[in-house]
Write an enzyme that holds these catalytic residues in place. Structure first.
Site, PDB file in Angstrom:
ATOM      1  N   CYS A   1       0.828  -1.212   0.000  1.00 46.80           N
ATOM      2  CA  CYS A   1       0.000   0.000   0.000  1.00 46.80           C
ATOM      3  C   CYS A   1       0.861   1.260   0.000  1.00 46.80           C
ATOM      4  O   CYS A   1       0.692   2.145  -0.834  1.00 46.80           O
ATOM      5  CB  CYS A   1      -0.921  -0.042   1.217  1.00 46.80           C
ATOM      6  SG  CYS A   1      -1.743   1.507   1.540  1.00 46.80           S
TER       7      CYS A   1
ATOM      8  N   CYS B   1      -1.642   1.746  -2.973  1.00 50.60           N
ATOM      9  CA  CYS B   1      -2.626   2.819  -2.746  1.00 50.60           C
ATOM     10  C   CYS B   1      -2.019   4.220  -2.728  1.00 50.60           C
ATOM     11  O   CYS B   1      -2.534   5.131  -3.387  1.00 50.60           O
ATOM     12  CB  CYS B   1      -3.330   2.623  -1.411  1.00 50.60           C
ATOM     13  SG  CYS B   1      -3.457   0.934  -0.827  1.00 50.60           S
TER      14      CYS B   1
ATOM     15  N   LYS C   1      -0.277   5.425  -6.009  1.00 50.50           N
ATOM     16  CA  LYS C   1      -1.347   5.395  -7.025  1.00 50.50           C
ATOM     17  C   LYS C   1      -2.275   6.595  -6.859  1.00 50.50           C
ATOM     18  O   LYS C   1      -2.578   7.314  -7.811  1.00 50.50           O
ATOM     19  CB  LYS C   1      -2.101   4.068  -6.899  1.00 50.50           C
ATOM     20  CG  LYS C   1      -3.210   3.820  -7.860  1.00 50.50           C
ATOM     21  CD  LYS C   1      -4.530   4.415  -7.483  1.00 50.50           C
ATOM     22  CE  LYS C   1      -5.039   4.070  -6.116  1.00 50.50           C
ATOM     23  NZ  LYS C   1      -5.457   2.688  -5.967  1.00 50.50           N
TER      24      LYS C   1
ATOM     25  N   TYR D   1      -8.652  -3.388 -11.487  1.00 49.93           N
ATOM     26  CA  TYR D   1      -8.255  -2.224 -10.692  1.00 49.93           C
ATOM     27  C   TYR D   1      -6.921  -1.618 -11.162  1.00 49.93           C
ATOM     28  O   TYR D   1      -6.865  -0.464 -11.546  1.00 49.93           O
ATOM     29  CB  TYR D   1      -7.971  -2.664  -9.266  1.00 49.93           C
ATOM     30  CG  TYR D   1      -9.042  -2.748  -8.247  1.00 49.93           C
ATOM     31  CD1 TYR D   1      -9.443  -1.620  -7.543  1.00 49.93           C
ATOM     32  CD2 TYR D   1      -9.587  -3.969  -7.884  1.00 49.93           C
ATOM     33  CE1 TYR D   1     -10.371  -1.721  -6.505  1.00 49.93           C
ATOM     34  CE2 TYR D   1     -10.512  -4.082  -6.850  1.00 49.93           C
ATOM     35  CZ  TYR D   1     -10.899  -2.952  -6.162  1.00 49.93           C
ATOM     36  OH  TYR D   1     -11.790  -3.054  -5.140  1.00 49.93           O
TER      37      TYR D   1
ATOM     38  N   GLU E   1      -6.615   1.831 -13.311  1.00 50.08           N
ATOM     39  CA  GLU E   1      -6.152   3.003 -12.547  1.00 50.08           C
ATOM     40  C   GLU E   1      -4.856   3.563 -13.158  1.00 50.08           C
ATOM     41  O   GLU E   1      -4.721   4.773 -13.354  1.00 50.08           O
ATOM     42  CB  GLU E   1      -5.922   2.630 -11.082  1.00 50.08           C
ATOM     43  CG  GLU E   1      -7.226   2.361 -10.335  1.00 50.08           C
ATOM     44  CD  GLU E   1      -7.026   2.029  -8.863  1.00 50.08           C
ATOM     45  OE1 GLU E   1      -7.990   2.143  -8.104  1.00 50.08           O
ATOM     46  OE2 GLU E   1      -5.900   1.647  -8.466  1.00 50.08           O
TER      47      GLU E   1
ATOM     48  N   HIS F   1     -26.561  20.446  -0.367  1.00 44.90           N
ATOM     49  CA  HIS F   1     -26.610  21.055  -1.693  1.00 44.90           C
ATOM     50  C   HIS F   1     -25.518  22.109  -1.813  1.00 44.90           C
ATOM     51  O   HIS F   1     -25.277  22.835  -0.851  1.00 44.90           O
ATOM     52  CB  HIS F   1     -27.981  21.695  -1.892  1.00 44.90           C
ATOM     53  CG  HIS F   1     -28.212  22.142  -3.292  1.00 44.90           C
ATOM     54  ND1 HIS F   1     -28.287  21.268  -4.359  1.00 44.90           N
ATOM     55  CD2 HIS F   1     -28.370  23.389  -3.807  1.00 44.90           C
ATOM     56  CE1 HIS F   1     -28.497  21.955  -5.467  1.00 44.90           C
ATOM     57  NE2 HIS F   1     -28.547  23.240  -5.165  1.00 44.90           N
TER      58      HIS F   1
ATOM     59  N   GLU G   1     -25.704  14.155  -2.852  1.00 45.38           N
ATOM     60  CA  GLU G   1     -27.122  14.400  -2.577  1.00 45.38           C
ATOM     61  C   GLU G   1     -28.051  13.658  -3.542  1.00 45.38           C
ATOM     62  O   GLU G   1     -29.229  13.484  -3.244  1.00 45.38           O
ATOM     63  CB  GLU G   1     -27.431  15.903  -2.561  1.00 45.38           C
ATOM     64  CG  GLU G   1     -27.379  16.567  -3.916  1.00 45.38           C
ATOM     65  CD  GLU G   1     -27.789  18.043  -3.877  1.00 45.38           C
ATOM     66  OE1 GLU G   1     -28.780  18.381  -3.217  1.00 45.38           O
ATOM     67  OE2 GLU G   1     -27.086  18.857  -4.523  1.00 45.38           O
TER      68      GLU G   1
END
Ligand code: FAD
Ligand code: NAP
Length: 649
Positions: A211, A216, A219, A352, A356, A624, A629
């Site tokens: 990671c 992660c 990346k 993935y 990516e 908002h 939302e």
């Protein structure tokens, strides 16, 4: 008649080795703890010698005492007894080895029960002894667990342990480090072995695992670099006037990212030091039941023993096994520290890692082609996967579908050089060839379990995948050996999953916790140029499990406010939930394709854990103007077939 055996009929988490533990104490059974609740005096019936089959009562008594003396946890039980089952479950979940004698499964069980009554003043089962102390039955053991008395009794033995460590963790990545640090917090003596075998291109890195170093973190930072490029373009529409020519400098980006990673490596080392966890930068390999050999990069070897082991060795990128792949291709292990801009790049794979990497490379302005063997993002909702693909395609990524490479040939050396790639169709005889500067293989990952000496200690792996099967407390088939993270069979391969599993495992092993890792509804996000976040079922899987008629799918396209002025397409971003009609319209699948999908999905994953329903979503007031939302105002069901396209703001 043959002498009936009086040995543990069955062991569960227990090793079943009588009298071989390192800490056998002389002396017999210690009395019941003073805290034991009264009122459980045994009924002393007259001795029944009819079942003794030649063995005198005294001999039997000695054998029962022997079992109590020789086993850290000894449970006299009956196989059908629900109270006995609860106690076994407790010790299993604590990860504590125990031995069981099922009195209903031996010929002289009734007599053993009487002998136990003489010894312990308790006739009922389960009858439990921990480190020679009589705990009592199910209720008393559960109470002792709640009060912490049980944990104290169990720890008595480990303090006297003859092993070098209470716990050795093999692998200093997400799962291993979290487990090691948590065990140290609970006062355990812990060692972490971490060693990075250089990639075929010679890339290696520091402490922290995939990671931090090659997953992660770099990346996401490169994804951010690409998003900034897009933001620069959008900024002109918002009035920013940049006269300078805008171009990206790969070297500057890599240096900045590697500097950050270096600081994380340092942080991991110092946090282990702070918690008094011994960190050894060596490769671990089991050589005996409780013994591991650690080999450092100079080839020097040392052996260490431990009461428990955690395998957290993760995975490494797979290669194609075709001419030229290991010589000339790179993988994600090399990309994030590549000293030169990769140039025109072929990415092989379609999940993935492939999408990516292809996404941010194209976002940085490179010419990128993705070679897809079958479908995009296998296992994900395919409607969403295709949206990811078509957005990437619209933004310049080329897709070569249903092809696989068969040969990689170097045409020119250099940084980058030139490579010829020959590929063939998966559907016919057609072949194609093209020239790239870089070929990035992202075709999945291999578990690092085959060179760990697991066969020497009997830990089973899935021979095909190399993954380690474990029970629901991450215990392998060998009771004192556990596994967490990417090496696990059938579990999501994600950093937060490895961290959570590692931490909870340490708490169960050393802090008396019973909490197990919940692998259900783990949210995830694919960080493609437009992110795709999801939690729960894909639409296909939901239909398989619940059948279409029991589901209602609500969906909408949406136009982020930030995209309006920037003039970006108003019918690209998409939100969808899958609801189970049979369960109060519970949301069982959540999917969003839009900016910051990772951030949005995280919050809704928590809501799903709390049992989110469509009605609860409808009664939630939105924020908002945000993308999230849209989930509070989903009105159109897929089954209605109504138009969901956005006509304006
Ligand atoms: P690892 O982190 O891989 O750690 C294992 C460690 O053990 C390594 O340091 C290894 O060198 C060491 N080791 C192996 N064998 C031995 C041995 N015999 N002796 C000593 N040491 C050994 N997950 C996310 O959640 N979000 C993301 O955005 C994400 N992006 C990713 C991007 C990429 C390109 C990749 C490849 C993965 C990504 N992941 C992501 C997945 C995530 O990185 C892994 O799920 C996670 O790192 C697994 O942790 P682990 O502890 O199981 O193994
Ligand atoms: P993966 O999910 O196993 O996908 C492998 C991809 O390579 C698939 O598209 C597969 O195609 C293809 N492939 C396999 N063998 C091939 C071959 N011989 N030739 C051509 N294509 C081939 O692997 P991954 O993308 O490396 O990801 C590994 C794990 O890392 C994931 O499970 C994920 O959990 C984790 N990860 C997470 C994130 C994140 O959270 N954002 C990011 C990256 C990685 P088929 O579909 O045809 O098999």
């Amino acid at each position: 008649m043959a002498q009936p055996p009086l040995s543990p009929a069955k062991t569960s988490a227990g090793q079943g080795k009588l009298g071989t533990g390192p800490n056998r104490r002389p002396g017999g059974v210690r009395g019941a703890p003073k805290s034991s609740p009264p009122g459980r005096r045994a009924r002393m019936s007259p001795p029944d010698t009819s079942h003794l089959s030649g063995e005198s009562r005294e001999q039997l008594r000695r054998r029962v005492l022997g079992l109590i003396d020789d086993n850290r946890v000894m449970i006299f039980s009956k196989s059908y007894c629900p109270h006995s089952a609860r106690v076994k479950e407790l010790f299993s979940s604590l990860g504590v080895a125990f031995n069981i004698l099922e009195l209903d499964q031996i010929d002289n069980g009734a007599t053993v029960q009487e002998v136990l009554a003489e010894i312990s003043n308790q006739r009922t089962v389960p009858n439990i002894f921990v480190n020679k102390v009589h705990m009592g039955g199910c209720d008393r053991t559960l109470q002792a667990h709640q009060s912490g008395l049980l944990q104290t009794l169990l720890q008595e033995e480990s303090h006297e342990s003859t092993y070098d460590y209470d716990l050795i963790v093999i692998g200093g990545g997400s799962g291993g480090l979290s487990c090691a640090k948590e065990a140290a917090i609970w006062g355990k003596k812990v060692m972490v072995l971490d060693f990075v075998v250089p990639s075929p291109q010679g890339t290696f890195w520091g402490l922290g695992g995939t990671c931090v170093n090659v997953g992660c973190i770099p990346k996401k930072l490169m994804h951010q670099a690409a998003l900034l490029g897009q933001a620069l373009q959008d900024s002109r529409k918002f009035g920013w006037e940049c006269n300078q020519q805008v171009k990206h400098n790969w070297k500057t980006m890599i240096e900045a990212i590697q500097k950050h990673i270096g600081s994380l490596n340092w942080h991991y080392k110092s946090s282990l030091r702070e918690k008094a966890v011994t960190y050894v930068n060596s490769y671990g390999e089991f050589v005996a039941d409780h013994k591991i050999k650690a080999t450092n990069k100079k080839g020097q070897e040392a052996c260490f023993t431990a009461a428990n082991f955690i395998i957290a060795t993760g995975e490494r990128p797979r290669y194609l096994g075709i001419p030229g792949d290991k010589e000339y291709c790179i993988t994600s292990d090399d990309l994030f520290s590549l000293r030169y801009c990769p140039g025109k790049t072929l990415v092989v794979g379609a999940s993935y890692v492939a999408l990516e990497c292809a996404g941010f490379l194209a976002g940085l302005g490179l010419d990128v082609t993705v070679m897809v063997r079958s479908i995009l993002l296998r296992g994900f909702d395919q409607e969403m996967a295709e949206k990811v693909g078509s957005f990437m395609e619209k933004n310049g990524v080329k897709f070569l579908r249903k092809f696989i490479p068969v040969m990689i040939q170097q045409l020119e050396r250099g940084s980058p050089g030139k490579l010829k790639v020959v590929a063939k169709s998966t559907e016919g005889q057609e072949t194609t060839e093209d020239i790239y500067n870089t070929v990035l293989l992202a075709i999945g990952r291999e578990s690092c379990t085959r060179k760990l000496g697991l066969e020497k200690i009997g830990v089973k792996i899935n021979e095909r995948s190399g993954k380690i099967p474990v029970n629901d407390v991450e215990q392998t088939n060998v009771p004192h050996i556990y596994a967490v993270g990417d090496v696990l069979e059938g579990k999501p391969e994600l950093t937060p999953v490895a961290i959570q599993a590692g931490k909870l495992l340490a708490r169960r092993l050393f802090a008396g916790s019973l909490q197990k890792c919940d692998y259900i509804n783990v949210p995830t996000t694919v960080f493609t140029p437009l992110e795709y976040g999801c939690c729960g079922y894909s639409e296909e899987r939901a239909v398989e499990v619940y059948s279409k008629k029991n589901l209602e799918v609500y969906h909408t396209l949406f136009w982020p406010l930030e995209w309006t002025v920037a003039d970006r397409d108003n019918n690209t971003c998409y939100a969808k939930i899958i609801c189970n009609r049979l369960d109060n319209d519970r949301v069982i699948g959540f999917h969003i394709f839009g900016p910051n999908a990772g951030e949005i999905t995280q919050g809704f994953a928590a809501a799903m854990k709390c049992g989110l329903t469509k009605q609860l979503l409808d009664s939630t007031i939105g924020i908002h103007p945000t993308c999230g939302e849209v989930f509070t105002s989903l009105e159109i069901s897929k089954s209605s077939g109504l138009d969901i396209s956005q006509k304006g703001c």
